[in-house]
Design a protein around this motif. Sequence first.
Motif, PDB file in Angstrom:
ATOM      1  N   ASP A  67       0.555  -1.233   0.139  1.00  0.00           N
ATOM      2  CA  ASP A  67       0.073   0.366  -0.155  1.00  0.00           C
ATOM      3  C   ASP A  67       0.893   1.329   0.358  1.00  0.00           C
ATOM      4  N   HIS A  68       0.800   2.650  -0.687  1.00  0.00           N
ATOM      5  CA  HIS A  68       1.731   3.429  -0.761  1.00  0.00           C
ATOM      6  C   HIS A  68      -0.014   4.619  -1.033  1.00  0.00           C
ATOM      7  N   ILE A  69       1.256   5.728  -0.070  1.00  0.00           N
ATOM      8  CA  ILE A  69       0.472   6.506  -0.016  1.00  0.00           C
ATOM      9  C   ILE A  69       0.758   7.680  -0.988  1.00  0.00           C
ATOM     10  N   GLY A  70       1.426   7.955  -1.137  1.00  0.00           N
ATOM     11  CA  GLY A  70       2.437   8.668  -2.170  1.00  0.00           C
ATOM     12  C   GLY A  70       2.566  10.192  -1.918  1.00  0.00           C
ATOM     13  N   SER A  71       3.712  10.795  -2.123  1.00  0.00           N
ATOM     14  CA  SER A  71       3.913  11.888  -1.714  1.00  0.00           C
ATOM     15  C   SER A  71       3.440  12.702  -0.763  1.00  0.00           C
ATOM     16  N   ALA A  72       3.718  11.302   0.676  1.00  0.00           N
ATOM     17  CA  ALA A  72       2.719  11.969   2.015  1.00  0.00           C
ATOM     18  C   ALA A  72       4.298  12.912   2.531  1.00  0.00           C
TER      19      ALA A  72
ATOM     20  N   ALA B 188       8.939  19.701  -5.575  1.00  0.00           N
ATOM     21  CA  ALA B 188       8.622  18.292  -6.916  1.00  0.00           C
ATOM     22  C   ALA B 188       9.112  19.094  -8.074  1.00  0.00           C
ATOM     23  N   LEU B 189       8.311  20.214  -7.911  1.00  0.00           N
ATOM     24  CA  LEU B 189       8.163  20.823  -9.909  1.00  0.00           C
ATOM     25  C   LEU B 189       9.280  20.955 -10.189  1.00  0.00           C
ATOM     26  N   TYR B 190      10.103  21.708  -9.465  1.00  0.00           N
ATOM     27  CA  TYR B 190      11.399  22.068  -9.263  1.00  0.00           C
ATOM     28  C   TYR B 190      12.414  21.116 -10.341  1.00  0.00           C
ATOM     29  N   HIS B 191      12.269  19.972  -9.353  1.00  0.00           N
ATOM     30  CA  HIS B 191      13.314  18.690  -8.899  1.00  0.00           C
ATOM     31  C   HIS B 191      12.565  17.365 -10.473  1.00  0.00           C
TER      32      HIS B 191
END
Length: 344
Positions: free
Chosen positions: A228-233, A242-245
């Motif tokens: 199970d993965h929540i993601g970007s927690a 996140a956008l920059y990288h």
Amino acid sequence: MPPRFSLIVLAYQSGGYLERCIEALKALECAPQSGSRFSESGARQTIDFEIILADNGSTDGAPQQVIAKHPDVRFVDNGGNMGFAKGMNQAAGHAKGQWLAFINPDVFVHATWLAQMDAAIEQYPDTRIFTSLQLDPQDQTILDGAGDGMTFFGFPFRMGYRASKPPHIPVSEVFSPCGAAFVIERGLFERLNGFYERFFIYCEDADLGMRARLQGERVLLIPEAKVDHIGSATLGARSDFALYHGYRNRLWMYLKNTPGPVMALTLLPHIGFSLSIALKDVLKGRGTIVGRALREAIFGLGAVWDDRRAIHKKRLLTSFDFLRLLTFSPRLILRRGLDLRSPK
């Protein structure tokens, strides 16, 4: 005797997710799967593993709370936020296992996850990277991901993201593992020099898989190895960070790894799609971040190009064979569909 697996979790302001992640790892069922040569011969009655918790300078106290509650978990203090790539590499340097499992702190493995990975290693001895089937923690009929694909224009994508889980998913070859939860043979990880530390964070999983592919390796999705993965927690899926990288690293990954003949065919589509999504973000008022990311990407090209020379000096895969690994279907790309290949 060293353990067969080292399960590595890197924390950074992971809060309450971290304890749940570690407790899921400690609850793993460690008997070899029925039908494996180990379960039949009795040569190995359990799957031995260690858990390594590394911390990138968290100030929320979560890593210390976990270690106090679970003193058998090995703790690695990275001394500050050195990013995902370098932080994981440093943690891996402390690992003793033959196989390294990299697991995000917002991932909760199912009880048989390790046994399924262990069985896959025995069943596919010519494969050294295995990735998990990721599910939505709130709805097990929804996929969070099924390995990563790579578009023909050089953009990685998480396959099956937010799609309904098909009734049957076979063991399949995918372009690269998703960094949320995957297993790699230690010798291969070391030969690839681990995650690419210039990235700091984002795209490091696709980049590792891409470099492995250039070495002639393959990646298998093991659908019964579920997490199970929540993601970007921690950082947020579309945060400025996140956008920059994402912009910077995606360009570096493409230029660093793509074989020359393939780049000649795909450079214009790569530039075109990059500009189109950049325009959308500019219109949303995020032009400053996009501009800074692209500027930093261009200024860093000298070092990245030096790394490219070292990678392609050792490349074993032909340009034609690399091209065949890419996803060309517009339908699959737009829907983040499952481009699953039958293992040869």
